[in-house]
Structures are given as C-alpha cells and as structure tokens.
Design a protein around this motif. Sequence first.
Motif, mmCIF file in Angstrom:
data_model
loop_
_atom_site.group_PDB
_atom_site.id
_atom_site.type_symbol
_atom_site.label_atom_id
_atom_site.label_comp_id
_atom_site.label_asym_id
_atom_site.label_seq_id
_atom_site.Cartn_x
_atom_site.Cartn_y
_atom_site.Cartn_z
ATOM 1 N N SER A 42 -9.379 14.925 -31.512
ATOM 2 C CA SER A 42 -10.266 15.855 -32.215
ATOM 3 C C SER A 42 -11.537 15.134 -32.624
ATOM 4 C CB SER A 42 -9.571 16.418 -33.456
ATOM 5 O OG SER A 42 -9.397 15.390 -34.410
ATOM 6 N N TRP A 43 -12.592 15.912 -32.903
ATOM 7 C CA TRP A 43 -13.870 15.309 -33.281
ATOM 8 C C TRP A 43 -13.784 14.577 -34.613
ATOM 9 C CZ3 TRP A 43 -16.966 14.037 -29.782
ATOM 10 C CH2 TRP A 43 -17.175 14.834 -28.655
ATOM 11 N N SER A 44 -12.983 15.122 -35.538
ATOM 12 C CA SER A 44 -12.900 14.430 -36.824
ATOM 13 C C SER A 44 -12.218 13.074 -36.646
ATOM 14 C CB SER A 44 -12.195 15.278 -37.881
ATOM 15 O OG SER A 44 -11.099 15.946 -37.349
ATOM 16 N N SER A 45 -11.270 13.001 -35.707
ATOM 17 C CA SER A 45 -10.631 11.691 -35.538
ATOM 18 C C SER A 45 -11.570 10.712 -34.841
ATOM 19 C CB SER A 45 -9.279 11.812 -34.837
ATOM 20 O OG SER A 45 -9.445 12.178 -33.512
ATOM 21 N N ARG A 47 -14.815 10.631 -35.314
ATOM 22 C CA ARG A 47 -15.704 10.189 -36.390
ATOM 23 C C ARG A 47 -15.003 9.209 -37.327
ATOM 24 N NH1 ARG A 47 -16.243 14.650 -40.389
ATOM 25 N NH2 ARG A 47 -14.160 13.830 -40.709
ATOM 26 N N ASP A 48 -13.747 9.525 -37.688
ATOM 27 C CA ASP A 48 -13.056 8.667 -38.647
ATOM 28 C C ASP A 48 -12.667 7.319 -38.034
ATOM 29 O OD1 ASP A 48 -13.464 10.676 -40.392
ATOM 30 O OD2 ASP A 48 -11.433 11.493 -40.251
ATOM 31 N N PHE A 52 -14.001 3.993 -39.893
ATOM 32 C CA PHE A 52 -13.089 3.006 -40.467
ATOM 33 C C PHE A 52 -12.905 1.769 -39.585
ATOM 34 C CE2 PHE A 52 -11.878 6.856 -42.763
ATOM 35 C CZ PHE A 52 -12.034 6.386 -44.055
ATOM 36 N N LEU A 72 -21.863 15.227 -45.629
ATOM 37 C CA LEU A 72 -21.028 16.370 -45.256
ATOM 38 C C LEU A 72 -19.911 15.930 -44.317
ATOM 39 C CD1 LEU A 72 -23.881 18.948 -44.535
ATOM 40 C CD2 LEU A 72 -22.404 18.846 -46.549
ATOM 41 N N GLY A 73 -18.677 16.001 -44.800
ATOM 42 C CA GLY A 73 -17.530 15.686 -43.960
ATOM 43 C C GLY A 73 -17.328 14.199 -43.759
ATOM 44 N N GLY A 74 -16.079 13.792 -43.760
ATOM 45 C CA GLY A 74 -15.750 12.422 -43.405
ATOM 46 C C GLY A 74 -16.080 11.400 -44.462
ATOM 47 N N ALA A 75 -15.980 10.153 -44.035
ATOM 48 C CA ALA A 75 -16.233 9.048 -44.937
ATOM 49 C C ALA A 75 -17.732 8.885 -45.134
ATOM 50 C CB ALA A 75 -15.653 7.773 -44.349
ATOM 51 N N ALA A 76 -18.105 8.094 -46.095
ATOM 52 C CA ALA A 76 -19.525 7.937 -46.381
ATOM 53 C C ALA A 76 -20.155 6.799 -45.594
ATOM 54 C CB ALA A 76 -19.720 7.724 -47.875
ATOM 55 N N PRO A 137 -17.500 22.208 -36.955
ATOM 56 C CA PRO A 137 -18.506 22.825 -37.843
ATOM 57 C C PRO A 137 -19.876 22.150 -37.708
ATOM 58 C CG PRO A 137 -16.503 22.291 -39.055
ATOM 59 C CD PRO A 137 -16.366 21.669 -37.708
ATOM 60 N N PHE A 138 -19.870 20.837 -37.422
ATOM 61 C CA PHE A 138 -21.142 20.121 -37.260
ATOM 62 C C PHE A 138 -21.336 19.863 -35.775
ATOM 63 C CE2 PHE A 138 -18.874 18.599 -41.091
ATOM 64 C CZ PHE A 138 -19.553 19.390 -41.998
ATOM 65 N N ARG B 62 -6.842 19.658 -36.981
ATOM 66 C CA ARG B 62 -7.477 18.975 -38.087
ATOM 67 C C ARG B 62 -8.966 19.298 -38.166
ATOM 68 N NH1 ARG B 62 -8.945 12.924 -38.264
ATOM 69 N NH2 ARG B 62 -10.153 13.160 -40.154
ATOM 70 N N ASP B 63 -9.585 19.522 -37.008
ATOM 71 C CA ASP B 63 -11.020 19.819 -37.010
ATOM 72 C C ASP B 63 -11.345 21.079 -37.799
ATOM 73 O OD1 ASP B 63 -11.770 17.593 -35.703
ATOM 74 O OD2 ASP B 63 -12.212 18.544 -33.785
ATOM 75 N N GLU B 66 -12.436 20.676 -41.321
ATOM 76 C CA GLU B 66 -13.788 20.205 -41.620
ATOM 77 C C GLU B 66 -14.647 21.328 -42.201
ATOM 78 O OE1 GLU B 66 -15.131 17.085 -41.302
ATOM 79 O OE2 GLU B 66 -13.114 16.348 -40.911
ATOM 80 N N ALA B 69 -15.346 21.238 -45.784
ATOM 81 C CA ALA B 69 -16.330 20.322 -46.355
ATOM 82 C C ALA B 69 -17.577 21.064 -46.793
ATOM 83 C CB ALA B 69 -16.689 19.242 -45.343
ATOM 84 N N VAL B 83 -12.105 8.668 -49.572
ATOM 85 C CA VAL B 83 -12.685 7.319 -49.548
ATOM 86 C C VAL B 83 -13.600 7.200 -50.727
ATOM 87 C CG1 VAL B 83 -12.838 6.559 -47.182
ATOM 88 C CG2 VAL B 83 -14.413 8.274 -48.014
#
Lengths: 397, 194
Positions: A42-45, A47-48, A52, A72-76, A137-138, B62-63, B66, B69, B83
């Motif tokens: 997935s896209w979030s994985s 990015r993460d 990390f 927006l979304g995810g870690a900073a 979403p992004f 999981r997406d 998002e 957010a 985090v």
Amino acid sequence: MKTVTLSVAYIPLVDAAPLIVAQEMGFAEAEGLSLDLIRAPSWSSVRDMLSFGRVDAAHILSPVPVAVSLGLGGAATPLSAVMVLSVNGSSICVNKTLATSMREAGFAFGFDYPFAAGKALAAASGGKPIRFGVPFPFSMHFELVRYWLDAVGAFQPDSITIRTIPPAMMSDALAAGDIDAFCVGEPWGSMAVENGFGEMLLPSTAIWKRAPEKVLAVRTDWAETEPHLLGRLMRAVWSAARWLGDPESLITAAEILSRRPYLDVPADIIDRSLGGVMTISDKGEQRRVPAFIDFFNGAANFPWRSQAAWIGERLARRASLDPAFAAQNARQAFRSDLYRSALKPLGALLPAASEKVEGAILERTPAAAETGRLFLEPDGFFDGQTYDPSAQHTEKQ
Amino acid sequence: MSDRLSIVIVEKDRDRAIQIVDALKAADDYDILVIGEESGLARHIAARSPDIVLIDIDNPSRDTLEELALASGPMDRPVAMFVSGSAGGLAQTAIEAGVSAYVVDGLKPERVKPVLDAAIARFQMFRRMRNELAETKRALAERKVIDRAKGLLMKARGIGEEEAYALLRRTAMDQGRRVADVAEALVTASGLLS
C-alpha cells in the motif's frame, strides 16, 4: 567502484518502470549500485518504510512528499522528491451500467471531450451519488478527479464521494459495486476494461496535459548525509528514463514489467499505456493518446517547484490550512536544486527556471535552458485555467 | 466520560483478532472493537471515534485510514501515525513487527506505549509463526523433490535408495550446492529429456 545495495520500495504499476529498468537493464550497475526493489502492499506502507529508514528511496505519488511537508498523514520525517519518475499515465473508468447509459444518450467516449464526458456522466447518474475510487487521499488521481468534476460544474456538491482503494484492488471494487468509477494508474484501468468490469472514459491527460505522477523520494536527511549515493541513484534512474523515452525500448520494457516479481500481468496490457494506444471497452475500441505516459521527453523528470506549489495549495484547501503557507512549504519538497547538481554531469536538459506558470504552454515550446535545446511539452488544464505560483490565489475557485 | 482508551483493531482473521484482544486486555482495561469488514472502513472508524487504531502493515486497506488524517469537521479528531519525540523508536519497532498504529492527536505517549508494546509482541509472534510456516512448507517441498530425484536415480542406475541419496549428496558437495538444488536440477532435466 564498489557495488552498493540500495533498497527501494515501489508499488507494482507501469510507472515504476524507471526503477525496474534501472536495475534490470544495468543502469544501476553502471553507477555501482544494486537496487533491492521491495514491492509494497500500500502507499502508506511505502511512505512509512521510507520515513522510518526501512528503505533508502521510494517510488511514490507526487503529492505524498508535499502532504508530509504540511504535516498531513504519516510520520513527520521530511521527505524530498528529487526527481519526477513519470508524467501522466492514469485513466478514468466507469462501470458498465454508467457506460451503457452514457452511450445510449449519445456520448461516443471520445477522449478529447472532458466537458462533454463530465456532463454525460452527470446525466447518466440520474442525480444519484457517484462513488469514485482513487488509490490514496494524497494522490494526483484525487486532485484530477476533483478538478475535473468541479470545473464541469454539472454535479451537486454532495453527489460525489471519493474513496481510497489500493490500485490492484480497483478493478475488483468496481466489479463488486463498492465504487461506480475510478481514477487509477496503469495497468489497472486496462485490467478493468479487459475483465469487462468497466469502460475507459478519459485519460488523465484530458484533464491536465502534464501532471507529475510519481516521484523518486528519499529522506531529506539522507539526501544531506549521502549526496554521492543519491547522485548515483538519480543518474541510474535518469538513464533508465531516457531508455524508456526511446520508442524502440517499449517492447522490451513491457516484457520486463510483465514478469512475476514485478507487475505479473500480460505484456500486451502494459504495451497499451507505454505505446499510448488504449483499448477502452471489451468491444476492442481503441483511442490513441499522445504522451499517455511520459518518462523522459520535455524534461519530464525535472521536479518543478510550481507543481509542488499547485499540489500544496490544493491539499491546504482540503485540510483547512493557509494556502500561501502551504505553497511555500510544498516548494521545499520538490528538490530542483538536487536534480540540477546530480544530473548536470550527464548532460540532462536543465530548465533555466525552477518554476513556470502551470497550464500556460499550449504547444511544444522552446524554453531557456542551462545547456542544450530544451522544448517543453503542452501543459494545459482542460478548462484553460493557469496557475501562477508567484501570485497567490490566482485560481478562480 | 470513561477514561478508558478506546481501541479499534482492523483484522479479518478471527483467530488473530482474538489473540490481539487478549494481549491488550492483559495489559489494561481497554474499550476494544474489532472490525473485520473492509468496505466502508474509514466511515466505520470515524463513527466510533477511537483513540487508537491498530492495523496490519501489510493490509492494503490501511490506505483507507489515511483519509482520517484529514479531519473534515470541528468534531473530528485528526489521526496520525504514532511518532513524536522519544516515541519514534517505538513506532519503528512497531513497523518492523508489522503493525501500524494510528493515534488521535494529543494523546500522551505514556498512554499509548502499553498498547503498542502488547500489540508489537503479538505481531512479532504472528510474524515468527508465518516465517516458521513458510519454512516448513519449503522443507516439505524440498523433501518431495529429493524423493523424486532419488527415484529417478534408482531407476536409471539400478541402485538402492541409500546409494541414490549418497550420490546426490556427493554431487552437491562436489559442486558446492545444496542437495535440494541438485535434486531440482535433476528432476527438471529428466522432465526435459523424457
């Protein structure tokens, strides 16, 4: 030069080609690199994993580094888009029921009529809500769908819902009736057509002729601590993109991408988007689309800060953030500075400016370049609007 | 209002879900909801408005999360990947274990930690079990190939089983390869020749 292994996360899509080709055709090796390509669910994985430090670099949606820069979304962890991997390359598909109604009402599924397509879609929906699927979403997909439907102006504000569905699940979601239409990258639009679940209504180029789709992203701190490795990676990927830009490479490229560890779909489906000849229905109707996906021409890989600003402003409106602040932050996420320094030695065409008025180029135009003769490809929005990043709030909406 | 943390677990596999719930309940008294259905996931979660969402990192749905957010109204609570400061290491461990946690903005790290610790331990166990299962399957497949190769040798050379195996092993040692690889090559070659 000692071979260094870099891990790179990607989602199996046609536009992951520059990374896959860099590894398979020896462009990485020529830079003393071996790419460990990690297929993500997935896209979030993606990015993460990048945020990390699980991977060194990633194939990612162009709005993701911008979204991260806005919190927006995810870690900073700040991310840098160091080059554009592909321009355009998505399509909008509708389910069979909508397609049939649209045809019965006389719409011929011409690819050059986004206004008419939108109006025909509104008419076919009969006022019922339409649920659109987008991969994240992004994503450029979300922005293009929203831009198109808003500009057509034929829909009630609450009659459109946009849902997130991962690319590989899009075709099945359409078949299952979870969504009525979608916008997604290839091969998934063609797969839906091939399976008889939907018909292709528009290529993404019909909405914005020159949209940055995927970028090569790294952690900003990694870019600072490993400038030489990054330069080698960028040169390998740029060489792969140049190879992909040669029409003679297409058959080989489709063959490589179709293999099991990568896309695992038939090569003839991948041929369609690479060659810009799309099959739009299960009756085999075809549409020719110039630059359906572009990996190289017209400085396709250059990360224009004006495009980051455009994305930033649109994300800001959705998240109720200050658009001017967002545009400024967004610019920092697209690293035209790193692109220039890494690719100048290879003789890449470098535009003299890092920003342009988006949507203002109506035909192939010569542009000022640091070196060589650079022509920029048409970049118009279908409604004729332009976006001037130096003037704030120039968009009508 | 109750002070209990409310947690949503997104997990299709019922057994796994139960194990996660048990692990969390052992850590503290939490208000836990398991969602197995993936359609309308973001909507269901938004309706529940939990403090923490736990989901397998390999789950493509999981997406969908998002979308959370982007808080769309004043009553919505934005959700972010967990985090912040010293908690960064915890998030990294979580990701390596294969679980991702979405945490409501403003929740204190010390309240999140026990939840994540319990979830991480559980997911690490899942991962270990998955690896072991894959390993067992591979060993089984290899055994089958070796048996077929032995059979081929016994027939072609008129030798016994032990001798056939010894031959395979000697060849593997001479070539610096694994017995299973030599067996595989033999089976493939014999398939081509027959």
